[in-house]
Write an enzyme that holds these catalytic residues in place. Structure first.
Site, PDB file in Angstrom:
ATOM      1  N   GLY A   1       0.643  -1.398  -0.017  1.00  0.00           N
ATOM      2  CA  GLY A   1       0.089   0.104   0.223  1.00  0.00           C
ATOM      3  C   GLY A   1       0.845   1.378   0.125  1.00  0.00           C
ATOM      4  O   GLY A   1       2.069   1.219  -0.274  1.00  0.00           O
ATOM      5  N   LYS A   2      -0.066   2.382   0.381  1.00  0.00           N
ATOM      6  CA  LYS A   2       0.943   3.665   0.008  1.00  0.00           C
ATOM      7  C   LYS A   2       2.099   3.634   1.016  1.00  0.00           C
ATOM      8  O   LYS A   2       2.915   4.348   0.659  1.00  0.00           O
ATOM      9  CB  LYS A   2      -0.078   4.833   0.571  1.00  0.00           C
ATOM     10  CG  LYS A   2      -1.426   4.674  -0.079  1.00  0.00           C
ATOM     11  CD  LYS A   2      -2.462   4.111   0.829  1.00  0.00           C
ATOM     12  CE  LYS A   2      -3.510   3.369  -0.185  1.00  0.00           C
ATOM     13  NZ  LYS A   2      -3.837   1.828   0.434  1.00  0.00           N
ATOM     14  N   ARG A   3       1.900   3.262   2.158  1.00  0.00           N
ATOM     15  CA  ARG A   3       2.870   3.469   3.261  1.00  0.00           C
ATOM     16  C   ARG A   3       4.370   2.530   3.069  1.00  0.00           C
ATOM     17  O   ARG A   3       5.161   2.673   3.805  1.00  0.00           O
ATOM     18  CB  ARG A   3       2.651   3.313   4.801  1.00  0.00           C
ATOM     19  CG  ARG A   3       1.833   2.102   4.878  1.00  0.00           C
ATOM     20  CD  ARG A   3       1.295   2.258   6.310  1.00  0.00           C
ATOM     21  NE  ARG A   3      -0.194   2.675   6.551  1.00  0.00           N
ATOM     22  CZ  ARG A   3      -1.164   1.886   6.069  1.00  0.00           C
ATOM     23  NH1 ARG A   3      -1.029   1.156   4.955  1.00  0.00           N
ATOM     24  NH2 ARG A   3      -2.314   2.268   6.200  1.00  0.00           N
ATOM     25  N   HIS A   4       4.273   2.035   1.895  1.00  0.00           N
ATOM     26  CA  HIS A   4       5.385   1.175   1.688  1.00  0.00           C
ATOM     27  C   HIS A   4       6.399   1.788   0.798  1.00  0.00           C
ATOM     28  O   HIS A   4       6.912   1.352  -0.013  1.00  0.00           O
ATOM     29  CB  HIS A   4       5.168  -0.184   1.105  1.00  0.00           C
ATOM     30  CG  HIS A   4       4.309  -1.032   1.901  1.00  0.00           C
ATOM     31  ND1 HIS A   4       3.152  -1.441   2.125  1.00  0.00           N
ATOM     32  CD2 HIS A   4       4.932  -2.007   2.928  1.00  0.00           C
ATOM     33  CE1 HIS A   4       2.883  -2.187   2.750  1.00  0.00           C
ATOM     34  NE2 HIS A   4       3.847  -2.544   3.501  1.00  0.00           N
TER      35      HIS A   4
END
Length: 464
Positions: free
Chosen positions: A240-243
């Site tokens: 997801g985005k926080r990766h």
RNA sequence: GCCCCUAUCGUCUAGCCCGGUCCAGGACGCGGCCCUCUCAAGGCCGAGACGGGGGUUCAAAUCCCCCUAGGGGUACCA
């Protein structure tokens, strides 16, 4: 047998991330491999969360990675008539019914069920009702599912999956405002578009039994299902985005090659023996859905870089230069500079991304006085080395054509006369020429800079 | 909680379906050496895994069961 028809059906609610692209890729490869048709369908029935911007990102991402649809893009938001017609049919045939229960009542029942630790299922109290509490009371439409028995999915990658019908509930087909919901629209569209193979992430596996019932209710034969394992981030969670970089367009910005992305993404869950690198043609030729593994894979950024570096190295310099154009512009490198073709060759075996190509090229832009890295200066521009640099400059002044081989030959002669080794002047020369300790071969650097700049820099480093 | 999926080196994977050829192979990364004007690239070497327990069998990474762990789902999202 008719041609296979597959589809990629993203929802435009944010970035197109690499997990989605991998699903798209497997669909695309299956279509190309079998001579089938690849359809793109944008699932934007949730008007509250869908944006045009996200739609454009999807289209742009697909174009960049080189997977243009054979049909579409279709937009579910424009297919309302079809869904309305189908839901009416279902209503008439008893496959669907009106439910006047409010969101609030359902929520209460859900919380109550959670407390007792049982699976919440809608209690179907509206299933027998023919009218609501009042004539204008809002209602949703629910699917009338069987209460006994089981559904069997023969999944191409997961194998046989059996789900009991009493674990399923009469899910909602259309909201109170009449708008259709995902589980309904997918099935309607997949039937309407003649989709033969549904290849998607295994986060959809739980939806499949419901959808299979819908096929039956709509009088259609279910397609072949293939549920792909998820792509995880380094923390083992769904990507997801926080990766960090997860959106496909970010990889473009980072200077990765679309071809490499395809090969890399394909290897996440699929493989062909020990082969690590694939051209797109090979992928198309070798890809087989039955070869897909069932377990999730972690997106390994480091390996992607290695793969990208390999491809960059084997590319024709001019082709590389062409691809690097936008990155050069961004780095302020004049894209018409005469030295560029020569410099790209010197730099290409050292770069893993197009961004790195540009970075390594910037040292050749400025031809004025060098700015020295302080440590490099103290370490290599010493009392011992400075006179040698001056002498080398004199020796080089006589070189006829200032090319790397010529310059190298002259340097060798110079070294021989003085009984010196390359290691005595290598780094000092590099520092004199570039200001730092890291660069391509100094002979390449000299050729790229040309005689004038080379001599100037050698002498001025020797001077002070 | 409940339902579903998954389980080989840190990571991607081969092998598993059709048990023996596997004291488990390749690749990335990591360590070392070589090459060398630096950095890379390249070459060579090395460390590194069948989650646990029960079966079945002469024999199990491969078949069966349980456990554990991880993931996914559990919406008037997709």
């Amino acid at each position: 047998m008719s041609v296979p028809r597959v589809r990629f059906a993203p929802s435009p609610t944010g970035d197109l991330h690499v997990g989605g692209v991998r699903s798209a890729l497997f669909n695309w490869l299956h279509a190309r491999h079998t001579g089938g048709v690849f359809v793109l369908r944008v699932e934007d029935t949730d008007r509250a969360r869908s944006t045009d911007e996200a739609t454009n990102i999807i289209l742009e991402g697909m174009a960049w990675i080189g997977m243009e649809p054979d049909e579409g893009p279709f937009f579910q938001s424009r297919r309302g008539d079809l869904y309305r017609a189908r839901v009416q049919e279902l209503l008439a045939a008893g496959g669907a019914y009106r439910c006047w229960c409010t969101k609030e009542t359902i929520a209460e029942k859900r919380t109550a069920a959670e407390k007792t630790g049982t699976l919440f299922r809608y209690d179907r109290i509206c299933r027998g009702r023919t009218e609501g509490p009042s004539p204008d009371a809002p209602f949703v439409l629910r699917a009338a599912l069987p209460e006994e028995g089981e559904v069997v999915i023969e999944d191409v990658v997961k194998g046989r999956v059996v789900i009991r019908n009493d674990h399923l509930d009469d899910f909602i087909l259309a909201r109170a405002d009449g708008s259709p919901v995902y589980n309904f629209t997918v099935v309607v569209d997949d039937i309407d578009m003649g989709i033969t193979h549904v290849i998607r992430g295994d986060d959809h596996l739980n939806n499949t039994p419901k959808q299979m019932h819908l096929y039956r209710l709509l009088g259609a034969e279910p397609p072949v299902f293939a549920h792909l394992p998820m792509v995880h981030g380094p923390d083992g969670k769904k990507l997801g985005k926080r990766h960090g970089a997860a959106s496909i367009l970010q990889f473009r910005e980072l200077g990765f090659l679309p071809d490499v992305m395809r090969g890399f993404l394909a290897r996440l869950g699929w493989s062909h023996g020990d082969q690590e690198e694939f051209t797109t043609d090979e992928l198309i030729q070798l890809f087989d859905l039955t070869g897909v593994r069932g377990s999730a894979a972690v997106f390994d950024h480091t390996k992607l870089e290695w793969l990208n570096g390999r491809r960059i190295r084997e590319m024709a310099p001019m082709e590389l230069l062409d691809l690097a154009q936008p990155f050069l512009e961004r780095a302020g490198i004049p894209t018409d500079a005469a030295w560029l073709p020569r410099a790209v060759v010197a730099v290409q075996e050292r770069a893993k991304t197009l961004v790195e190509i540009a970075e390594k090229l910037t040292m050749f832009v400025d031809r004025g006085p060098v700015t020295f890295d302080e440590k490099a200066q103290t370490k290599f521009l010493t009392d011992d080395s400075k006179p040698r640099l001056a002498a080398l400059a004199d020796a080089l002044a006589a070189v006829e054509t200032f090319t790397a081989p010529e310059v190298e030959a002259a340097t060798s002669r110079f070294l021989e006369e003085r009984e010196l080794k390359m290691k005595h002047i290598g780094q000092p020369t590099r520092v004199a020429l570039t200001g730092g300790t890291v660069s391509p071969s100094i002979y390449d650097v000299m050729e790229i800079f040309g005689r004038e700049v080379t001599l100037d820099r050698l002498r001025s480093a020797a001077g002070d």
